[in-house]
Design an enzyme around this catalytic site. Structure first.
Site, PDB file in Angstrom:
ATOM      1  N   SER A   3      40.229  44.678  36.097  1.00 15.62           N
ATOM      2  CA  SER A   3      39.141  45.431  36.754  1.00 15.62           C
ATOM      3  C   SER A   3      38.648  44.734  38.005  1.00 15.62           C
ATOM      4  O   SER A   3      38.277  43.564  37.972  1.00 15.62           O
ATOM      5  CB  SER A   3      37.975  45.611  35.791  1.00 15.62           C
ATOM      6  OG  SER A   3      38.388  46.259  34.625  1.00 15.62           O
TER       7      SER A   3
ATOM      8  N   ASP B 175      47.521  41.002  45.131  1.00 16.97           N
ATOM      9  CA  ASP B 175      47.393  40.147  46.309  1.00 16.97           C
ATOM     10  C   ASP B 175      48.737  39.529  46.694  1.00 16.97           C
ATOM     11  O   ASP B 175      49.075  39.435  47.873  1.00 16.97           O
ATOM     12  CB  ASP B 175      46.363  39.043  46.051  1.00 16.97           C
ATOM     13  CG  ASP B 175      44.985  39.600  45.756  1.00 16.97           C
ATOM     14  OD1 ASP B 175      44.656  40.676  46.285  1.00 16.97           O
ATOM     15  OD2 ASP B 175      44.245  38.966  44.994  1.00 16.97           O
TER      16      ASP B 175
ATOM     17  N   HIS C 133      39.507  37.398  45.537  1.00 19.62           N
ATOM     18  CA  HIS C 133      40.159  38.700  45.695  1.00 19.62           C
ATOM     19  C   HIS C 133      39.451  39.521  46.772  1.00 19.62           C
ATOM     20  O   HIS C 133      39.268  40.701  46.654  1.00 19.62           O
ATOM     21  CB  HIS C 133      40.135  39.430  44.346  1.00 19.62           C
ATOM     22  CG  HIS C 133      40.854  40.738  44.356  1.00 19.62           C
ATOM     23  ND1 HIS C 133      42.213  40.825  44.461  1.00 19.62           N
ATOM     24  CD2 HIS C 133      40.412  42.004  44.279  1.00 19.62           C
ATOM     25  CE1 HIS C 133      42.576  42.095  44.431  1.00 19.62           C
ATOM     26  NE2 HIS C 133      41.489  42.829  44.331  1.00 19.62           N
TER      27      HIS C 133
END
Length: 135
Positions: free
Chosen positions: A65, A97, A124
């Site tokens: 999430s 990523d 992130h």
């Protein structure tokens, strides 16, 4: 295999689990800020993490999430509050990523993505994500 829905069935869904993958929440939509995304997904992750801490405290917890760098600490705090935290059991999944970095470098170098392996460290988000390009 069994099916469960809602918070009332969380105990039945989680009891005895060895691995729990949390992809819950909503994806980031156009115009949505990271704060908007966090506010939506944070409460979902917190509820699920509290359930995991209660019903399967020894399970490995994989959190997908977004924003992962914010939702993992929420889960950690839920486990700490329950007195069952083990840093080797809760982790964030951030493959996206790496895939993005590999694609970017492959395109710049005229290579196939399968030929590129760019490690990524950090958070992130735009200012904390760091692809390691020095290799």
């Amino acid at each position: 295999v069994s099916a469960h829905t809602g918070n009332d069935e969380l105990g039945a869904a989680l009891t005895g689990c060895d691995v729990v993958v949390i992809p819950a929440g909503v994806p980031r939509k156009p115009g949505m800020t990271r704060d908007d995304l966090f506010n939506t997904n944070a409460s979902i992750v917190q509820t699920l993490a509290k359930g995991c801490a209660e019903f399967c405290p020894k399970a490995k917890i994989a959190i997908i999430s977004n924003p992962v760098n914010s939702t993992v600490p929420i889960a950690v705090e839920a486990f700490k509050a329950a007195g069952v935290y083990d840093p080797k059991r809760i982790f964030g999944v951030t493959t996206l990523d790496v895939v993005r970095a590999n694609k970017f470098v492959a395109d710049l170098k005229g290579l196939q993505t399968e030929e590129v392996d760019v490690p990524v460290i950090g958070g992130h988000s735009g200012i904390t994500i760091l692809p390691l390009l020095s290799q």
